[in-house]
Scaffold this motif. Structure first.
Motif, PDB file in Angstrom:
ATOM      1  N   VAL A  21       0.866  -1.179   0.000  1.00  0.00           N
ATOM      2  CA  VAL A  21       0.000   0.000   0.000  1.00  0.00           C
ATOM      3  C   VAL A  21       0.902   1.228   0.000  1.00  0.00           C
ATOM      4  CG1 VAL A  21      -1.788   1.286   1.223  1.00  0.00           C
ATOM      5  CG2 VAL A  21      -1.777  -1.227   1.311  1.00  0.00           C
ATOM      6  N   ALA A  22       0.746   2.090  -0.971  1.00  0.00           N
ATOM      7  CA  ALA A  22       1.553   3.308  -1.051  1.00  0.00           C
ATOM      8  C   ALA A  22       0.835   4.447  -0.336  1.00  0.00           C
ATOM      9  CB  ALA A  22       1.810   3.691  -2.504  1.00  0.00           C
ATOM     10  N   VAL A  23       1.599   5.200   0.453  1.00  0.00           N
ATOM     11  CA  VAL A  23       1.069   6.382   1.118  1.00  0.00           C
ATOM     12  C   VAL A  23       1.462   7.610   0.310  1.00  0.00           C
ATOM     13  CG1 VAL A  23       1.152   7.824   3.186  1.00  0.00           C
ATOM     14  CG2 VAL A  23       1.098   5.319   3.395  1.00  0.00           C
ATOM     15  N   MET A  24       0.464   8.343  -0.146  1.00  0.00           N
ATOM     16  CA  MET A  24       0.665   9.570  -0.906  1.00  0.00           C
ATOM     17  C   MET A  24       0.463  10.763   0.030  1.00  0.00           C
ATOM     18  SD  MET A  24      -1.751  11.234  -3.880  1.00  0.00           S
ATOM     19  CE  MET A  24      -1.385  10.193  -5.290  1.00  0.00           C
ATOM     20  N   ALA A  25       1.497  11.574   0.186  1.00  0.00           N
ATOM     21  CA  ALA A  25       1.392  12.801   0.974  1.00  0.00           C
ATOM     22  C   ALA A  25       0.845  13.922   0.109  1.00  0.00           C
ATOM     23  CB  ALA A  25       2.755  13.180   1.534  1.00  0.00           C
ATOM     24  N   ILE A  26       0.391  14.979   0.751  1.00  0.00           N
ATOM     25  CA  ILE A  26      -0.286  16.077   0.061  1.00  0.00           C
ATOM     26  C   ILE A  26       0.456  17.380   0.329  1.00  0.00           C
ATOM     27  CG2 ILE A  26      -2.445  17.363  -0.154  1.00  0.00           C
ATOM     28  CD1 ILE A  26      -3.767  14.804   1.191  1.00  0.00           C
ATOM     29  N   VAL A  27       0.848  18.062  -0.742  1.00  0.00           N
ATOM     30  CA  VAL A  27       1.458  19.383  -0.616  1.00  0.00           C
ATOM     31  C   VAL A  27       0.708  20.314  -1.567  1.00  0.00           C
ATOM     32  CG1 VAL A  27       3.524  20.785  -0.919  1.00  0.00           C
ATOM     33  CG2 VAL A  27       3.720  18.472   0.025  1.00  0.00           C
ATOM     34  N   ASN A  28      -0.035  21.232  -0.991  1.00  0.00           N
ATOM     35  CA  ASN A  28      -0.822  22.167  -1.791  1.00  0.00           C
ATOM     36  C   ASN A  28      -0.171  23.539  -1.777  1.00  0.00           C
ATOM     37  OD1 ASN A  28      -3.014  20.497  -2.642  1.00  0.00           O
ATOM     38  ND2 ASN A  28      -3.789  20.549  -0.542  1.00  0.00           N
ATOM     39  N   ARG A  29       0.321  23.957  -2.929  1.00  0.00           N
ATOM     40  CA  ARG A  29       0.885  25.308  -3.028  1.00  0.00           C
ATOM     41  C   ARG A  29      -0.224  26.249  -3.479  1.00  0.00           C
ATOM     42  NH1 ARG A  29       5.730  28.408  -5.983  1.00  0.00           N
ATOM     43  NH2 ARG A  29       5.706  30.028  -4.396  1.00  0.00           N
ATOM     44  N   THR A  30      -1.190  26.379  -2.597  1.00  0.00           N
ATOM     45  CA  THR A  30      -2.352  27.227  -2.849  1.00  0.00           C
ATOM     46  C   THR A  30      -2.642  28.036  -1.595  1.00  0.00           C
ATOM     47  OG1 THR A  30      -3.836  25.475  -2.111  1.00  0.00           O
ATOM     48  CG2 THR A  30      -3.388  25.584  -4.465  1.00  0.00           C
ATOM     49  N   PRO A  31      -3.190  29.233  -1.739  1.00  0.00           N
ATOM     50  CA  PRO A  31      -3.521  30.028  -0.558  1.00  0.00           C
ATOM     51  C   PRO A  31      -4.844  29.643   0.066  1.00  0.00           C
ATOM     52  CG  PRO A  31      -4.018  31.275  -2.535  1.00  0.00           C
ATOM     53  CD  PRO A  31      -3.397  29.975  -2.993  1.00  0.00           C
ATOM     54  N   ASP A  32      -5.611  28.752  -0.601  1.00  0.00           N
ATOM     55  CA  ASP A  32      -6.975  28.469  -0.166  1.00  0.00           C
ATOM     56  C   ASP A  32      -7.288  26.980  -0.133  1.00  0.00           C
ATOM     57  OD1 ASP A  32      -6.797  28.077  -2.882  1.00  0.00           O
ATOM     58  OD2 ASP A  32      -8.595  29.224  -3.399  1.00  0.00           O
ATOM     59  N   SER A  33      -6.284  26.132   0.078  1.00  0.00           N
ATOM     60  CA  SER A  33      -6.540  24.695   0.124  1.00  0.00           C
ATOM     61  C   SER A  33      -7.484  24.381   1.277  1.00  0.00           C
ATOM     62  CB  SER A  33      -5.236  23.918   0.264  1.00  0.00           C
ATOM     63  OG  SER A  33      -4.506  24.375   1.377  1.00  0.00           O
ATOM     64  N   PHE A  34      -8.333  23.366   1.093  1.00  0.00           N
ATOM     65  CA  PHE A  34      -9.440  23.158   2.018  1.00  0.00           C
ATOM     66  C   PHE A  34      -8.967  22.767   3.418  1.00  0.00           C
ATOM     67  CE2 PHE A  34      -8.928  18.607   1.793  1.00  0.00           C
ATOM     68  CZ  PHE A  34      -9.661  18.096   2.854  1.00  0.00           C
ATOM     69  N   PHE A  35      -7.807  22.111   3.527  1.00  0.00           N
ATOM     70  CA  PHE A  35      -7.366  21.651   4.837  1.00  0.00           C
ATOM     71  C   PHE A  35      -6.319  22.548   5.467  1.00  0.00           C
ATOM     72  CE2 PHE A  35      -4.651  18.973   7.598  1.00  0.00           C
ATOM     73  CZ  PHE A  35      -5.599  18.672   8.562  1.00  0.00           C
ATOM     74  N   ASP A  36      -5.213  22.808   4.760  1.00  0.00           N
ATOM     75  CA  ASP A  36      -4.123  23.549   5.403  1.00  0.00           C
ATOM     76  C   ASP A  36      -4.222  25.057   5.251  1.00  0.00           C
ATOM     77  OD1 ASP A  36      -3.022  24.216   2.857  1.00  0.00           O
ATOM     78  OD2 ASP A  36      -1.870  22.366   2.836  1.00  0.00           O
ATOM     79  N   GLN A  37      -5.192  25.522   4.421  1.00  0.00           N
ATOM     80  CA  GLN A  37      -5.470  26.955   4.312  1.00  0.00           C
ATOM     81  C   GLN A  37      -4.229  27.797   4.007  1.00  0.00           C
ATOM     82  OE1 GLN A  37      -8.807  28.447   4.640  1.00  0.00           O
ATOM     83  NE2 GLN A  37      -9.106  26.300   4.118  1.00  0.00           N
ATOM     84  N   GLY A  38      -3.394  27.287   3.108  1.00  0.00           N
ATOM     85  CA  GLY A  38      -2.251  28.071   2.658  1.00  0.00           C
ATOM     86  C   GLY A  38      -0.974  27.879   3.442  1.00  0.00           C
ATOM     87  N   ALA A  39      -0.907  26.894   4.323  1.00  0.00           N
ATOM     88  CA  ALA A  39       0.284  26.696   5.156  1.00  0.00           C
ATOM     89  C   ALA A  39       1.524  26.379   4.341  1.00  0.00           C
ATOM     90  CB  ALA A  39       0.037  25.581   6.170  1.00  0.00           C
ATOM     91  N   THR A  40       1.341  25.788   3.144  1.00  0.00           N
ATOM     92  CA  THR A  40       2.490  25.460   2.296  1.00  0.00           C
ATOM     93  C   THR A  40       2.444  26.244   0.981  1.00  0.00           C
ATOM     94  OG1 THR A  40       1.294  23.510   1.461  1.00  0.00           O
ATOM     95  CG2 THR A  40       2.837  23.170   3.283  1.00  0.00           C
ATOM     96  N   ALA A 222      -8.594   8.798  -1.907  1.00  0.00           N
ATOM     97  CA  ALA A 222      -8.256  10.150  -1.452  1.00  0.00           C
ATOM     98  C   ALA A 222      -9.322  10.584  -0.454  1.00  0.00           C
ATOM     99  CB  ALA A 222      -8.176  11.107  -2.631  1.00  0.00           C
ATOM    100  N   VAL A 223      -9.193  10.128   0.782  1.00  0.00           N
ATOM    101  CA  VAL A 223     -10.244  10.314   1.787  1.00  0.00           C
ATOM    102  C   VAL A 223      -9.858  11.282   2.899  1.00  0.00           C
ATOM    103  CG1 VAL A 223     -11.219   8.018   1.370  1.00  0.00           C
ATOM    104  CG2 VAL A 223      -9.434   8.297   3.107  1.00  0.00           C
ATOM    105  N   SER A 224      -8.610  11.666   2.973  1.00  0.00           N
ATOM    106  CA  SER A 224      -8.088  12.341   4.157  1.00  0.00           C
ATOM    107  C   SER A 224      -8.810  13.636   4.487  1.00  0.00           C
ATOM    108  CB  SER A 224      -6.596  12.628   3.958  1.00  0.00           C
ATOM    109  OG  SER A 224      -6.030  13.213   5.113  1.00  0.00           O
ATOM    110  N   VAL A 258      -3.436   2.734  -2.937  1.00  0.00           N
ATOM    111  CA  VAL A 258      -2.765   4.014  -2.673  1.00  0.00           C
ATOM    112  C   VAL A 258      -3.720   4.828  -1.809  1.00  0.00           C
ATOM    113  CG1 VAL A 258      -1.642   6.059  -3.636  1.00  0.00           C
ATOM    114  CG2 VAL A 258      -1.696   3.927  -4.971  1.00  0.00           C
ATOM    115  N   VAL A 259      -3.198   5.416  -0.738  1.00  0.00           N
ATOM    116  CA  VAL A 259      -4.026   6.277   0.106  1.00  0.00           C
ATOM    117  C   VAL A 259      -3.394   7.662   0.146  1.00  0.00           C
ATOM    118  CG1 VAL A 259      -5.008   4.425   1.492  1.00  0.00           C
ATOM    119  CG2 VAL A 259      -2.879   5.471   2.224  1.00  0.00           C
ATOM    120  N   ARG A 260      -4.212   8.667  -0.080  1.00  0.00           N
ATOM    121  CA  ARG A 260      -3.760  10.063  -0.122  1.00  0.00           C
ATOM    122  C   ARG A 260      -4.089  10.700   1.222  1.00  0.00           C
ATOM    123  NH1 ARG A 260      -5.686  15.243  -1.854  1.00  0.00           N
ATOM    124  NH2 ARG A 260      -4.161  16.405  -3.116  1.00  0.00           N
ATOM    125  N   MET A 261      -3.041  11.039   2.004  1.00  0.00           N
ATOM    126  CA  MET A 261      -3.245  11.400   3.401  1.00  0.00           C
ATOM    127  C   MET A 261      -2.461  12.648   3.792  1.00  0.00           C
ATOM    128  SD  MET A 261      -5.286   8.889   4.313  1.00  0.00           S
ATOM    129  CE  MET A 261      -5.277   8.783   6.092  1.00  0.00           C
TER     130      MET A 261
END
Length: 290
Positions: A21-40, A222-224, A258-261
């Motif tokens: 099972v592959a673990v896919m991490a998430i990096v959003n280079r957006t100012p308005d991502s639904f979870f991290d709200q621009g942290a990255t 992609a459930v995270s 594959v799980v996107r977390m």
């Protein structure tokens, strides 16, 4: 669940999805991502987050520059300015699998040239040129079920039989990708939890995941931290980790590979434990009562 092409090489890493099972991490280079709200959103933070995810055990890092949810259009040039330098930096410093979360052929082409190994298209080939771009490269492609045009609302989604309709959609898009020259050994599928689906529909899709994985291609869950988890439990985004792990585990038990977390350490530990339970991997240490 029988995979047609379980053994995959993505960049410098090899996977056997019959036993992994592959673990896919998430990096959003957006100012308005639904979870991290621009942290990255800042370039250095995005690169650091991707490398930290790899260090924490992520097999794969998904880099995005425009969220799926409705909102103003992000021009292709701006999206590329966001994701390309992250792909370049991570590719130079890590062997982690890199995907670019985009539906645009031009963004995908530039990122593949810069070192991305996978294109993660959450719009199910809405850009008719995308499959051809992937076919002309050595990259792989994730085809996701969604119904709306990019960045547009889709209120009150209705399905007579959600699993059957999602499966039919994915099979049709797979056929299109293959016709464009993308080998099945380079394809992944994603049923698209919460994407143009309400909470009850996403829950049903989860418990019927076996009908999707029966297509025979490695399936991404992609459930995270998604809203179907928050609404099911009645909790805010900051309190959805346990629900996310359970949802990912249920999907894997029904054939996802594959799980996107968001929380990489928790996801890696959970998936490695699940691999042990399923007999996919040996314990790191087995001395108890020996």
């Amino acid at each position: 669940m029988r995979l047609r092409h379980p053994v995959r090489t993505l960049g410098r890493r090899r996977f056997d999805f019959d036993r992994q099972v592959a673990v896919m991490a998430i990096v959003n280079r957006t100012p308005d991502s639904f979870f991290d709200q621009g942290a990255t959103f800042a370039l250095d933070r995005a690169v650091d987050a991707a490398l930290a995810a790899a260090e924490a055990g992520a097999d794969w890092v998904d880099i995005g520059g425009a969220k799926f949810a409705p909102g103003p259009e992000i021009p292709a040039a701006e999206e590329l300015d966001r994701v390309l330098p992250v792909v370049e930096a991570v590719s130079a410093r890590s062997d982690v699998v890199i995907s670019v979360d985009t539906f645009r052929a031009e963004v995908a082409a530039a990122c593949i040239a810069a070192g991305a190994h996978v294109v993660n298209d959450t719009t199910g080939l809405s850009d008719p040129e995308l499959a051809g771009v992937v076919a002309a490269s050595g990259a792989s492609l994730v085809i996701t079920h969604s119904l709306a045009a990019p960045r547009t609302p889709y209120p009150h989604p209705h399905y007579d039989d959600i699993a059957a309709e999602v499966r039919a959609y994915l099979e049709l898009r797979v056929e299109r990708a293959v016709a464009a020259g993308v080998g099945q050994d380079r394809l992944f599928i994603d049923p698209g939890h919460d994407l143009n689906k309400n909470t009850v529909q996403s829950l049903e899709l989860t418990r019927r995941m076996a009908e999707i994985t029966a297509i025979g291609l490695p399936t991404l869950a992609a459930v995270s931290n998604k809203d179907f988890i928050g609404e099911t439990l009645g909790v805010p985004k900051s309190e959805r980790l346990e629900g996310s792990i359970v949802a990912a585990t249920a999907c894997v038990m029904l054939g996802a590979r594959v799980v996107r977390m968001h929380d990489v350490r928790a996801a890696v530990a959970s998936m490695r434990m699940l691999e042990g339970i399923l007999g996919f991997r040996d314990p790191v240490l087995a001395v108890h009562n020996v």
